[in-house]
Write a protein that holds these residues in place. Structure first.
Motif, PDB file in Angstrom:
ATOM      1  N   VAL A 406      16.147  13.243   0.745  1.00 35.96           N
ATOM      2  CA  VAL A 406      15.177  13.221   1.841  1.00 35.96           C
ATOM      3  C   VAL A 406      14.767  11.795   2.179  1.00 35.96           C
ATOM      4  O   VAL A 406      14.792  11.375   3.345  1.00 35.96           O
ATOM      5  N   LEU A 407      14.426  11.029   1.148  1.00 37.28           N
ATOM      6  CA  LEU A 407      13.797   9.737   1.397  1.00 37.28           C
ATOM      7  C   LEU A 407      14.780   8.646   1.808  1.00 37.28           C
ATOM      8  O   LEU A 407      14.380   7.637   2.386  1.00 37.28           O
ATOM      9  N   SER A 408      16.081   8.843   1.536  1.00 37.04           N
ATOM     10  CA  SER A 408      17.046   7.807   1.917  1.00 37.04           C
ATOM     11  C   SER A 408      17.019   7.583   3.430  1.00 37.04           C
ATOM     12  O   SER A 408      17.217   6.464   3.894  1.00 37.04           O
ATOM     13  N   ASN A 409      16.718   8.638   4.187  1.00 37.03           N
ATOM     14  CA  ASN A 409      16.670   8.501   5.648  1.00 37.03           C
ATOM     15  C   ASN A 409      15.549   7.592   6.113  1.00 37.03           C
ATOM     16  O   ASN A 409      15.552   7.118   7.237  1.00 37.03           O
ATOM     17  N   MET A 410      14.558   7.375   5.257  1.00 38.74           N
ATOM     18  CA  MET A 410      13.385   6.616   5.694  1.00 38.74           C
ATOM     19  C   MET A 410      13.483   5.138   5.345  1.00 38.74           C
ATOM     20  O   MET A 410      12.599   4.365   5.696  1.00 38.74           O
ATOM     21  N   LEU A 411      14.570   4.749   4.657  1.00 38.53           N
ATOM     22  CA  LEU A 411      14.667   3.360   4.207  1.00 38.53           C
ATOM     23  C   LEU A 411      14.717   2.371   5.370  1.00 38.53           C
ATOM     24  O   LEU A 411      14.276   1.242   5.251  1.00 38.53           O
ATOM     25  N   GLY A 412      15.271   2.817   6.516  1.00 41.84           N
ATOM     26  CA  GLY A 412      15.387   1.920   7.669  1.00 41.84           C
ATOM     27  C   GLY A 412      14.176   1.984   8.583  1.00 41.84           C
ATOM     28  O   GLY A 412      14.108   1.282   9.591  1.00 41.84           O
ATOM     29  N   TYR A 413      13.231   2.800   8.238  1.00 40.78           N
ATOM     30  CA  TYR A 413      12.074   3.009   9.109  1.00 40.78           C
ATOM     31  C   TYR A 413      11.163   1.772   9.124  1.00 40.78           C
ATOM     32  O   TYR A 413      10.872   1.189   8.086  1.00 40.78           O
TER      33      TYR A 413
END
Ligand SMILES: Nc1ncnc2c1ncn2[C@@H]1O[C@H](COP(=O)(O)OP(=O)(O)O)[C@@H](O)[C@H]1O
Ligand SMILES: [Mg+2]
Length: 423
Positions: A406-413
């Motif tokens: 889930v959280l890997s998607n937020m690394l570029g946020y």
């Protein structure tokens, strides 16, 4: 450049077969005779320096052979001190005896951390006495009743080891332990004795005094191993695991000393030896050398950090991710910035954020884990704030999030609250 020449320059030979040396190496005699012996789930026949503990546990449980309910036992000590090995060893020997004599007696081992929930623990208990229960769908009370009625009707005595029981109590409270310690009162036939095992020395304080007093009718404490005890343990295991001459006494002493310097954890000592062996083998060495042990130490350390961080609860992960995102955006990390970013992340996930005060205590927990450092700084008349620093390398922490579904998607946020401060 010509491809053929390129291969030759790399020393792979003219036959253009980049695999040939690997294949011929696999048929050579390696360092290991039997590497399974070094795995954590291997149960050795002999447990040096734990004979007294085995004896003590045996003495407490032996009345069960004469159909008398043994006392409940509470075992505690730090990880890697041989608790699981001692219980499994004793249960194995005793079970062999009950089968041989055909006694209505069973020694049942359950690991609560692996079982995961109270329901699964109860289901494993039922399965161990031949009572099938569905994977889900029944209430806990129903599964418990089935266990009790099966026990009564079969007139069976069971000695149940609840290993890593602290994990169960931390997540679900001590209800199940309470029920199990008083079940004998409601049984017509059959009896239950409990062997509770905890890695957490503070565990007793989490228990209701009634549960504690019945669980710890007897207590056995496991102390960390000393370096010389670890040498004995490793020597026996190395003789089974490695070919002759692959591991010297010096290497065993080094692994023992490194593990003893922390807290005398036999698992860590065995891991060091196994990983050092693997490193040496990959390097094509004839025997394990000190430099291989040093490399192994780094590998294990990184593995432990990874494990600790990946098993954090979600909100702690979000707090840590807020630290990462703030750092990546080149901002100073204060508790205020962090909370704003954290709230945004919760919103993205459609979750209710925890209060400022709760996240502060999560920060303190991460601090205690050695992931972060916090420093109180005065802002003059504006009060005080906490500045936060990551103590681990950023890419190591990022690596943990990259593996998180889930959280890997937020690394570029890029958090809006950080953008605003930029302007
Ligand atoms: N006295 C001993 N002799 C041989 N091996 C041991 C001994 N104590 C522990 N071990 C080994 O060390 C590892 C950790 O032991 P374990 O019983 O799982 O520790 P704990 O349950 O206290 O965390 C296991 O692989 C176990 O086989
Ligand atoms: Mg254990």
């Amino acid at each position: 450049m010509n491809r053929e020449i390129d291969f030759q320059q790399k020393g792979w030979g003219v036959q253009l077969d980049p695999l040939s040396d690997l294949i011929s190496a696999s048929s050579k005699k390696g360092l290991f005779k039997n590497r399974n012996v070094l795995r954590s789930d291997y149960l050795p026949n002999n447990l040096p320096h734990r004979w007294e503990h085995i004896r003590r546990l045996g003495e407490i449980l032996a009345p069960s052979f004469n159909n008398a309910r043994p006392s409940n036992v509470f075992i505690y000590g730090k990880t890697g001190t041989g608790k699981t090995a001692v219980v499994k060893h004793t249960f194995k020997r005793f079970n062999e005896e009950t089968v041989r004599k055909n006694l209505p007696l069973k020694f049942i081992y359950i690991n609560c951390r692996i079982a995961g929930t109270e329901y699964r623990v109860l289901a494993e208990l039922c399965a161990a006495i031949g009572q099938k229960v569905p994977f889900t769908g029944l209430s806990k009370a129903e599964v418990f009743n089935r266990f009790v009625s099966n026990l009564s009707s079969s007139n069976l005595m069971v000695v149940v080891c609840l290993d890593e029981v602290d994990m169960l109590v931390k997540n679900f409270g001590d209800d199940l332990l309470y029920e199990l310690t008083r079940v004998n009162e409601s049984l017509d036939g059959g009896q239950v004795a409990i062997v509770g095992v905890s890695n957490d020395l503070m565990f007793k304080e989490m228990l209701d005094p009634r549960v504690l007093s019945s669980l710890s009718e007897e207590e056995i404490v496991f102390h960390p191993y000393t370096a010389s005890e670890l040498v004995d343990i490793l020597s026996e295991r190395a003789a089974l695991a490695f070919n002759e001459g692959a591991v010297s006494q010096e290497i065993i002493m080094l692994c023992a000393a490194l593990a003893a310097a922390e807290h005398g954890d036999a698992r860590r000592a065995l891991d060091l030896l196994r990983v050092a062996g693997e490193v040496a083998e990959r390097a094509g060495a004839q025997k394990v050398e000190e430099k291989h042990v040093r490399v192994a130490q780094g590998i294990i350390e990184r593995g432990r950090v990874f494990e600790a961080l990946s098993s954090l609860p979600l909100h702690s992960k979000l707090v840590l991710l807020s630290v990462v995102l703030t750092m990546k955006n080149g901002k100073e990390i204060t508790s205020g910035t962090l909370y704003a970013v954290y709230k945004e992340l919760c919103e993205l996930l459609g979750m209710e954020p925890l209060t400022d005060r709760r996240t502060s205590s999560l920060l303190s927990e991460l601090n205690m884990l050695g992931v972060l450092d916090c420093e109180l700084v005065s802002l003059g008349r504006y009060g005080r704030t906490r500045k936060v620093f990551l103590t681990l390398p950023l890419d190591e922490v990022v690596g943990v999030f990259e593996k998180d579904e889930v959280l890997s998607n937020m690394l570029g946020y890029v958090p809006t609250s950080l953008k605003k401060r930029n302007a």
